[in-house]
Design a protein around this motif. Structure first.
Motif, PDB file in Angstrom:
ATOM      1  N   LYS A 210      33.902 -17.560 -13.722  1.00  0.00           N
ATOM      2  CA  LYS A 210      35.123 -17.218 -12.653  1.00  0.00           C
ATOM      3  C   LYS A 210      35.250 -18.268 -11.840  1.00  0.00           C
ATOM      4  N   ILE A 211      34.279 -19.090 -11.430  1.00  0.00           N
ATOM      5  CA  ILE A 211      34.453 -20.317 -10.657  1.00  0.00           C
ATOM      6  C   ILE A 211      35.326 -21.268 -11.044  1.00  0.00           C
ATOM      7  N   ARG A 212      35.300 -21.375 -12.663  1.00  0.00           N
ATOM      8  CA  ARG A 212      36.062 -22.176 -13.320  1.00  0.00           C
ATOM      9  C   ARG A 212      37.604 -21.799 -13.526  1.00  0.00           C
ATOM     10  N   ILE A 213      37.736 -20.573 -13.889  1.00  0.00           N
ATOM     11  CA  ILE A 213      39.124 -19.997 -14.274  1.00  0.00           C
ATOM     12  C   ILE A 213      39.449 -18.796 -13.490  1.00  0.00           C
ATOM     13  N   GLY A 214      38.896 -18.095 -12.623  1.00  0.00           N
ATOM     14  CA  GLY A 214      39.056 -16.866 -12.067  1.00  0.00           C
ATOM     15  C   GLY A 214      39.749 -16.995 -10.812  1.00  0.00           C
ATOM     16  N   SER A 215      40.342 -15.825 -10.178  1.00  0.00           N
ATOM     17  CA  SER A 215      40.835 -15.934  -8.810  1.00  0.00           C
ATOM     18  C   SER A 215      39.878 -15.744  -7.804  1.00  0.00           C
ATOM     19  N   PRO A 216      40.013 -15.916  -6.364  1.00  0.00           N
ATOM     20  CA  PRO A 216      39.242 -15.577  -5.514  1.00  0.00           C
ATOM     21  C   PRO A 216      38.623 -14.294  -5.564  1.00  0.00           C
ATOM     22  N   GLN A 217      39.295 -13.281  -5.842  1.00  0.00           N
ATOM     23  CA  GLN A 217      38.842 -11.880  -6.208  1.00  0.00           C
ATOM     24  C   GLN A 217      37.658 -11.765  -7.135  1.00  0.00           C
ATOM     25  N   ASP A 218      38.199 -12.561  -8.238  1.00  0.00           N
ATOM     26  CA  ASP A 218      37.263 -12.678  -9.254  1.00  0.00           C
ATOM     27  C   ASP A 218      35.956 -13.080  -9.006  1.00  0.00           C
ATOM     28  N   VAL A 219      35.963 -14.159  -8.335  1.00  0.00           N
ATOM     29  CA  VAL A 219      34.679 -14.798  -7.685  1.00  0.00           C
ATOM     30  C   VAL A 219      34.081 -13.833  -6.910  1.00  0.00           C
ATOM     31  N   THR A 220      34.568 -13.097  -5.885  1.00  0.00           N
ATOM     32  CA  THR A 220      33.771 -12.225  -5.068  1.00  0.00           C
ATOM     33  C   THR A 220      33.237 -11.209  -5.955  1.00  0.00           C
ATOM     34  N   GLU A 221      33.858 -10.421  -6.652  1.00  0.00           N
ATOM     35  CA  GLU A 221      33.366  -9.628  -7.605  1.00  0.00           C
ATOM     36  C   GLU A 221      32.227 -10.287  -8.294  1.00  0.00           C
ATOM     37  N   ALA A 222      32.251 -11.137  -8.863  1.00  0.00           N
ATOM     38  CA  ALA A 222      31.105 -11.838  -9.647  1.00  0.00           C
ATOM     39  C   ALA A 222      29.812 -12.002  -8.846  1.00  0.00           C
ATOM     40  N   VAL A 223      30.067 -12.584  -7.572  1.00  0.00           N
ATOM     41  CA  VAL A 223      29.008 -12.730  -6.729  1.00  0.00           C
ATOM     42  C   VAL A 223      28.376 -11.457  -6.324  1.00  0.00           C
ATOM     43  N   ASP A 224      29.222 -10.593  -6.070  1.00  0.00           N
ATOM     44  CA  ASP A 224      28.718  -8.985  -5.790  1.00  0.00           C
ATOM     45  C   ASP A 224      27.716  -8.574  -6.925  1.00  0.00           C
ATOM     46  N   LYS A 225      28.323  -8.692  -8.215  1.00  0.00           N
ATOM     47  CA  LYS A 225      27.747  -8.126  -9.152  1.00  0.00           C
ATOM     48  C   LYS A 225      26.129  -8.982  -9.232  1.00  0.00           C
TER      49      LYS A 225
ATOM     50  N   ARG B 260      34.798 -23.943  -6.613  1.00  0.00           N
ATOM     51  CA  ARG B 260      36.127 -23.392  -7.031  1.00  0.00           C
ATOM     52  C   ARG B 260      37.118 -24.448  -6.917  1.00  0.00           C
ATOM     53  N   GLU B 261      37.052 -24.727  -5.386  1.00  0.00           N
ATOM     54  CA  GLU B 261      38.124 -25.478  -4.804  1.00  0.00           C
ATOM     55  C   GLU B 261      38.013 -26.921  -5.192  1.00  0.00           C
ATOM     56  N   ASN B 262      36.782 -27.595  -5.202  1.00  0.00           N
ATOM     57  CA  ASN B 262      36.453 -28.957  -5.832  1.00  0.00           C
ATOM     58  C   ASN B 262      36.916 -28.965  -7.282  1.00  0.00           C
ATOM     59  N   LEU B 263      36.670 -28.041  -7.868  1.00  0.00           N
ATOM     60  CA  LEU B 263      37.067 -28.140  -9.531  1.00  0.00           C
ATOM     61  C   LEU B 263      38.780 -28.416  -9.602  1.00  0.00           C
ATOM     62  N   MET B 264      39.470 -27.305  -8.959  1.00  0.00           N
ATOM     63  CA  MET B 264      40.976 -27.124  -8.834  1.00  0.00           C
ATOM     64  C   MET B 264      41.416 -28.566  -8.358  1.00  0.00           C
ATOM     65  N   ASN B 265      40.823 -29.010  -7.285  1.00  0.00           N
ATOM     66  CA  ASN B 265      41.361 -30.546  -7.070  1.00  0.00           C
ATOM     67  C   ASN B 265      41.122 -31.507  -7.894  1.00  0.00           C
ATOM     68  N   ALA B 266      39.773 -31.384  -8.783  1.00  0.00           N
ATOM     69  CA  ALA B 266      39.725 -32.450  -9.841  1.00  0.00           C
ATOM     70  C   ALA B 266      40.535 -32.600 -11.051  1.00  0.00           C
ATOM     71  N   ARG B 267      41.020 -31.200 -11.053  1.00  0.00           N
ATOM     72  CA  ARG B 267      41.873 -30.689 -12.286  1.00  0.00           C
ATOM     73  C   ARG B 267      43.324 -31.623 -11.940  1.00  0.00           C
ATOM     74  N   SER B 268      43.636 -31.361 -10.502  1.00  0.00           N
ATOM     75  CA  SER B 268      44.905 -31.605 -10.234  1.00  0.00           C
ATOM     76  C   SER B 268      44.832 -33.338  -9.866  1.00  0.00           C
ATOM     77  N   ARG B 269      43.865 -33.840  -9.579  1.00  0.00           N
ATOM     78  CA  ARG B 269      43.737 -35.500  -9.522  1.00  0.00           C
ATOM     79  C   ARG B 269      44.021 -35.810 -10.978  1.00  0.00           C
ATOM     80  N   SER B 270      43.259 -35.273 -11.860  1.00  0.00           N
ATOM     81  CA  SER B 270      43.415 -35.681 -13.201  1.00  0.00           C
ATOM     82  C   SER B 270      44.867 -35.749 -14.103  1.00  0.00           C
ATOM     83  N   SER B 271      45.540 -34.753 -13.424  1.00  0.00           N
ATOM     84  CA  SER B 271      46.825 -34.230 -13.923  1.00  0.00           C
ATOM     85  C   SER B 271      47.693 -35.549 -13.309  1.00  0.00           C
TER      86      SER B 271
END
Length: 534
Positions: free
Chosen positions: A329-344, A415-426
């Motif tokens: 979820k950190i790689r491809i999910g939304s903030p809500q997905d990440v929150t639910e995965a942490v709770d689980k 999650r933010e770092n991964l998104m920034n890394a993808r953006s920089r790569s693009s």
């Protein structure tokens, strides 16, 4: 399919207008999606719209009808070809039997003859579509797919459960040929939610598998089998760089499957390996690539090496399903997905009946898994740059809610770092491409293929990123860039048009004039005159 699409190609617009008016296209089950007055423009429209039928004249500027037909047959073999031409070219046209042209029609076009031709063509197209969707054929194919022993071997291979010493015996006993020298695992995922009306999802997936075996075979010497609801293909490559061609071919297949049988297909391409026993890592990469459809969209191929190079071959090894799901979820999910995965994960970790010793072990496992995630994804996170034992000690003092908040915050940071890394790569890809155009726009050979070879990426991935970042296709951007350079040269020099054409990458001055007029609305000479008069 209710209506089939037709593209008309002739440099005489009045001929096209007559054909469009003479025929009751709707009554025949066809619709004309447009027309082109030369072969170059026609091929661009074929690439964009992929019509079912192309009806073309032979004599045209820039690219004649025979060359156009050859390119269509090579890259879009499902497209039907009709050639209409004058009497003096008729025998010449009929000699080109290798193009598998449906019909040769003499000018002037007779409406009755043309109606008969399209009536028969409609019957043929209906039969082909019906065959692809015929439930009984699909059912039979499903029952007669790959032999059980071979399928079991391939499944065991990608699970990583075959020992090196046992491999030769399996290959010999099951008559399996995997000569390589390089291999790549491809996962073909067919959506079970988005299916045509009255189509069984299982039969649709079977149809996709059959079409993949027909269209993705040959060059890659692939092995196909079904695994966990997907079709898996083991491709054999001559060298590692062929993976870009493989990705592009898979991308074209996704669009073909959507158009012909209504299937929403996502293809994940894993990393290349030279050892058969490393196919389990390639499979994990391909499966991970399919998950990225949430970011890059459906009906396309996704190469894990292009989108997440640091993740390839580095699957999460934590023995914790909830933590593995959190990383996904950190790689491809939304903030809500990440929150639910942490709770689980925290719910499983914080049962009140667990001992203190269990809690200490769980925190240690969590810190170790998070550290591996940081390392595998080349993340720079301050808390994981020092002594992890100190981090572990600090976390043991946190109450459950505070520990949950820490894990949630660190997950959002990842999650933010991964998104920034993808953006920089693009942005890096696009910047390098623009820079290359700036220094090489005058080279006639400059093309999408050449720039992708230079960058080491597939056409499909680069085209997606370039259009997302610039709002234009690569060819559109290159053409506009060249035309702007040409416009400046027209005003700043006294060079002839044919010399300016050559200096901006066009060997054919007539084609240069055609493209220039399409860009600015006037010919190069008129543009120069109009600007000088201002």
């Amino acid at each position: 399919m209710d209506k089939y699409t037709v593209l008309l190609v002739d440099d005489e617009e009045e001929v096209i207008q007559v054909i469009m008016k003479k025929i009751n296209w709707e009554g025949l089950g066809f619709s004309v999606i447009g027309y082109a007055n030369n072969g170059v423009k026609a091929f661009e429209m074929v690439e964009e719209f992929q019509p079912d039928v192309v009806m073309t004249d032979i004599k045209m500027p820039y690219m004649d009808g025979m060359e156009l037909a050859g390119r269509i047959k090579e890259e879009f073999p499902a497209t039907k070809l009709l050639i209409f031409t004058g009497f003096d070219e008729f025998e010449y046209a009929k000699e080109a039997v290798h193009l598998e042209v449906e019909e040769y029609i003499l000018k002037p076009v007779n409406s009755l003859e043309l109606t008969n031709v399209f009536t028969q063509l409609k019957i043929k197209l209906d039969q082909e579509i019906s065959e692809k969707r015929n439930t009984e054929i699909l059912q039979k194919y499903y029952m007669e797919s790959l032999p059980l022993l071979q399928a079991n071997f391939y499944s065991t291979l990608i699970e990583g459960r075959i020992m090196e010493g046992d491999l030769p015996k399996y290959i010999e006993d099951y008559q399996i040929s995997l000569k390589g020298p390089f291999f790549c695992c491809v996962v073909i995922h067919t959506s079970s939610r988005q299916v045509p009306k009255n189509m069984n999802p299982v039969l649709l997936a079977t149809s996709v598998q059959k079409q993949a075996m027909e269209r993705l075979g040959g060059k890659w010497h692939p092995k196909y089998f079904s695994y966990l609801g997907n079709t898996v293909m083991i491709a054999q490559l001559k060298n590692e760089n062929e993976v870009s061609d493989l990705t592009d071919e898979c991308d074209r297949f996704c669009r073909y499957a959507s158009r012909m049988i209504g299937a929403v297909v996502i293809i994940g391409v894993g990393q290349v390996c030279s050892d058969i026993l490393e196919l389990s890592q390639s499979y994990n990469g391909a499966r991970e690539a399919v998950s990225y459809r949430a970011i890059y969209g459906a009906c396309r191929a996704i190469n894990i090496k292009e989108i997440a190079p640091s993740e390839t071959g580095r699957a999460v090894t934590a023995n914790d399903a909830e933590l593995s799901e959190l990383f996904k979820k950190i790689r491809i999910g939304s903030p809500q997905d990440v929150t639910e995965a942490v709770d689980k994960y925290m719910d499983r970790m914080s049962f009140p009946d667990k001992s203190l010793q269990y809690h200490h072990i769980a925190v240690m496992e969590m810190v170790s898994a998070l550290y591996r995630f940081v390392s595998n994804n080349d993340l720079v996170v301050e808390e994981f740059s020092g002594d992890t034992r100190q981090l572990y000690s600090n976390l043991l003092d946190l109450e459950p809610e505070a520990l949950r908040k820490w894990l949630l915050d660190i997950s959002f940071l990842f999650r933010e770092n991964l998104m920034n890394a993808r953006s920089r790569s693009s942005k890096s890809f696009v910047f390098r491409a623009k820079e290359y155009i700036d220094n090489h726009y005058f080279e006639e050979e400059l093309s999408l293929d050449s720039i992708c070879d230079l960058l080491g990426v597939s056409n499909s991935y680069f085209s997606t990123i370039f259009k997302k970042e610039t709002g234009q296709s690569f060819i559109g951007y290159l053409t506009s860039y060249r035309m702007e350079k040409a416009a400046h040269l027209l005003l700043e020099t006294a060079e002839k048009s044919y010399m300016i054409a050559k200096s901006v990458g066009y060997a054919d001055p007539n084609y240069f004039s055609y493209v220039f007029k399409r860009q600015f609305g006037v010919s190069p000479s008129k543009y120069r005159t109009e600007q000088e008069e201002k």
